[in-house]
Design an enzyme around this catalytic site. Structure first.
Site, PDB file in Angstrom:
ATOM      1  N   SER A 120      44.110  33.662  35.764  1.00  0.00           N
ATOM      2  CA  SER A 120      44.456  35.004  35.278  1.00  0.00           C
ATOM      3  C   SER A 120      45.933  35.333  35.377  1.00  0.00           C
ATOM      4  O   SER A 120      46.301  36.445  35.760  1.00  0.00           O
ATOM      5  CB  SER A 120      43.694  36.079  36.056  1.00  0.00           C
ATOM      6  OG  SER A 120      42.479  36.291  35.485  1.00  0.00           O
ATOM      7  N   ASP A 176      39.057  39.855  34.494  1.00  0.00           N
ATOM      8  CA  ASP A 176      40.366  39.539  35.059  1.00  0.00           C
ATOM      9  C   ASP A 176      41.114  40.788  35.503  1.00  0.00           C
ATOM     10  O   ASP A 176      41.661  40.854  36.605  1.00  0.00           O
ATOM     11  CB  ASP A 176      41.212  38.775  34.032  1.00  0.00           C
ATOM     12  CG  ASP A 176      40.525  37.510  33.565  1.00  0.00           C
ATOM     13  OD1 ASP A 176      39.595  37.068  34.252  1.00  0.00           O
ATOM     14  OD2 ASP A 176      40.917  36.986  32.512  1.00  0.00           O
ATOM     15  N   GLY A 211      43.957  29.024  34.385  1.00  0.00           N
ATOM     16  CA  GLY A 211      42.641  29.647  34.536  1.00  0.00           C
ATOM     17  C   GLY A 211      42.569  30.581  35.727  1.00  0.00           C
ATOM     18  O   GLY A 211      41.486  30.888  36.224  1.00  0.00           O
TER      19      GLY A 211
HETATM   20  C1  GLA Z   1      38.660  34.857  30.640  1.00  0.00           C
HETATM   21  C2  GLA Z   1      38.515  36.303  30.162  1.00  0.00           C
HETATM   22  C3  GLA Z   1      37.503  37.062  31.019  1.00  0.00           C
HETATM   23  C4  GLA Z   1      36.189  36.299  31.156  1.00  0.00           C
HETATM   24  C5  GLA Z   1      36.462  34.849  31.555  1.00  0.00           C
HETATM   25  C6  GLA Z   1      35.200  34.023  31.568  1.00  0.00           C
HETATM   26  O1  GLA Z   1      39.252  34.799  31.901  1.00  0.00           O
HETATM   27  O2  GLA Z   1      39.745  36.946  30.195  1.00  0.00           O
HETATM   28  O3  GLA Z   1      37.281  38.353  30.483  1.00  0.00           O
HETATM   29  O4  GLA Z   1      35.427  36.388  29.992  1.00  0.00           O
HETATM   30  O5  GLA Z   1      37.403  34.222  30.686  1.00  0.00           O
HETATM   31  O6  GLA Z   1      34.359  34.483  32.549  1.00  0.00           O
END
Ligand code: GLA
Length: 382
Positions: A131, A177, A129
């Protein structure tokens, strides 16, 4: 650059030399991100408040020694790949799709990308979570631009990486992200306006440290839960005839389906929380900011239904440990919790988190203390 990052880069350089016989010519690093508040708001033109974190995807590269027109990649954590510079390069359904998607964007722009050998590594946890996918995309994108001697505007680079994720990884993500990983700044978080694509720096109070705790539940947004949430948000927008960014609590009365109403309630209230949180941080109202983080978690867990027992346990434990604020961060369905902890209280925080997590039967909780760092960049090795 810290000693440990230098050490990691040196070992990637050695791996490149062993593999291709060449010294690195280029290097790139891209941070992960943690979103302090504002989740599942970006794809309905709302607000979010992320920061880059000092956990990175790293890459080193050299012009190809083989003369074959491809990019050969070794990821120290995920395996090997070969990307074609000419001809079709379809999706494969694995981690290499992030790279294939990015390369295809540059090929569509007719950028002349040289044949290269690349070794990728880093210390950013994968699928937690934070990125790791956007970080991989932007690490590769900045490297491609340096090697091709053609720098795109940072905004275009961030958007092309988002597009790559839509087209190749099949995740209909928003811009959170890729913008966070591109535009992150040292010691600052950023208030992101996902409609205007504008960013305002927000100072992180110096008396706080940021903890990230992995729930151990590996999140795979491509599994479909993310896309379902996005569809539900869009259904609310169609019924209301406007973006949830422009909707108010009263509008919820017009939504009859309880699930759609709950999703919309999260987004509308989360946008408010982001703006109030940014103001609270600027005014040094730290307790208020922290309460908004807890409220955000409640909303993501109950109304948006993207938390899990492991994350809920971590947030409860953080509250018990006296953290100023805590919440799940990112897309959810697993991933990490983030907490604001007062400097000096780190050891007590770690102790209580570890005890509560293992007591609940979830195993060992790994706490990482992170700092806000600058966004993705590439440089010449020598
Ligand atoms: C993921 C997606 C983002 C965003 C988040 C939730 O990380 O890639 O674009 O929507 O979830 O905030």
């Amino acid at each position: 650059m810290t000693d440990s990052l230098n050490g990691l880069l040196t070992s990637l350089g050695q791996a490149l030399e062993e593999r291709s016989g060449s010294q690195p010519m280029w290097a790139a690093k891209a941070p992960g991100r943690v979103n302090l508040i504002g989740d599942h708001t970006d794809y309905s033109q709302g607000f979010a408040l992320p920061m880059g974190i000092n956990l990175y995807t790293l890459a080193v590269a050299a012009p190809s020694a083989t003369g074959d027109n491809s990019i050969r990649i070794l990821s120290t954590r995920e395996g090997e790949a070969k990307l074609q510079l000419n001809g079709p390069d379809p999706r494969t359904g694995d981690w290499t799709d992030y790279l294939r998607g990015v390369l295809s964007q540059y090929r569509q722009r007719n950028l002349h990308v040289p044949a290269m050998d690349i070794v990728i590594g880093g210390n950013l946890p994968l699928g937690a979570g934070l990125s790791s996918s956007a970080s991989l995309e932007l690490c590769f994108a900045t490297l491609i631009e340096l090697a091709s001697n053609h720098a795109l505007p940072a905004m275009e680079r961030a958007l092309l990486c988002q597009q790559a994720e839509h087209d190749y990884a099949g995740v209909p993500c928003g811009i959170l992200d890729q913008f966070a990983v591109t535009f992150a700044e040292e010691n600052q978080a950023m208030l992101l306006d996902c409609r205007k694509h504008s960013i305002r720096s927000v100072r992180i109070p110096p008396q706080l440290v940021v903890a990230i705790v992995d729930s151990g539940v590996s999140h795979a947004l491509a599994d479909g839960g993310y896309a379902t949430r996005r569809t539900e948000v869009e259904a609310a927008e169609i019924q209301l005839g406007k973006s949830l960014r422009d909707a108010h609590t009263q509008d919820l009365l017009k939504l009859s389906d309880e699930t759609i109403k709950a999703r919309a309630r999260h987004v509308i209230s989360e946008n408010d929380r982001v703006l109030t949180f940014a103001a609270a941080l600027s005014n040094d109202e730290i307790e208020n900011a922290g309460q908004l983080m807890y409220a955000s978690h409640e909303s993501l867990s109950r109304d948006f239904d993207v938390s899990c027992p492991e994350l809920d346990t971590l947030v409860d434990a953080a509250r018990q440990a006296g953290a100023i604020g805590a919440r799940m961060t990112g897309g959810g369905f697993g991933g990490s919790m983030l907490a604001f902890v007062t400097i000096g209280e780190e050891a007590a925080f770690e102790r209580i988190i570890s005890y509560r997590f293992s007591d609940a039967g979830f195993g060992v909780a790994q706490v990482r203390w992170v700092k806000a760092v600058a966004g993705a960049q590439a440089w010449n090795w020598t």
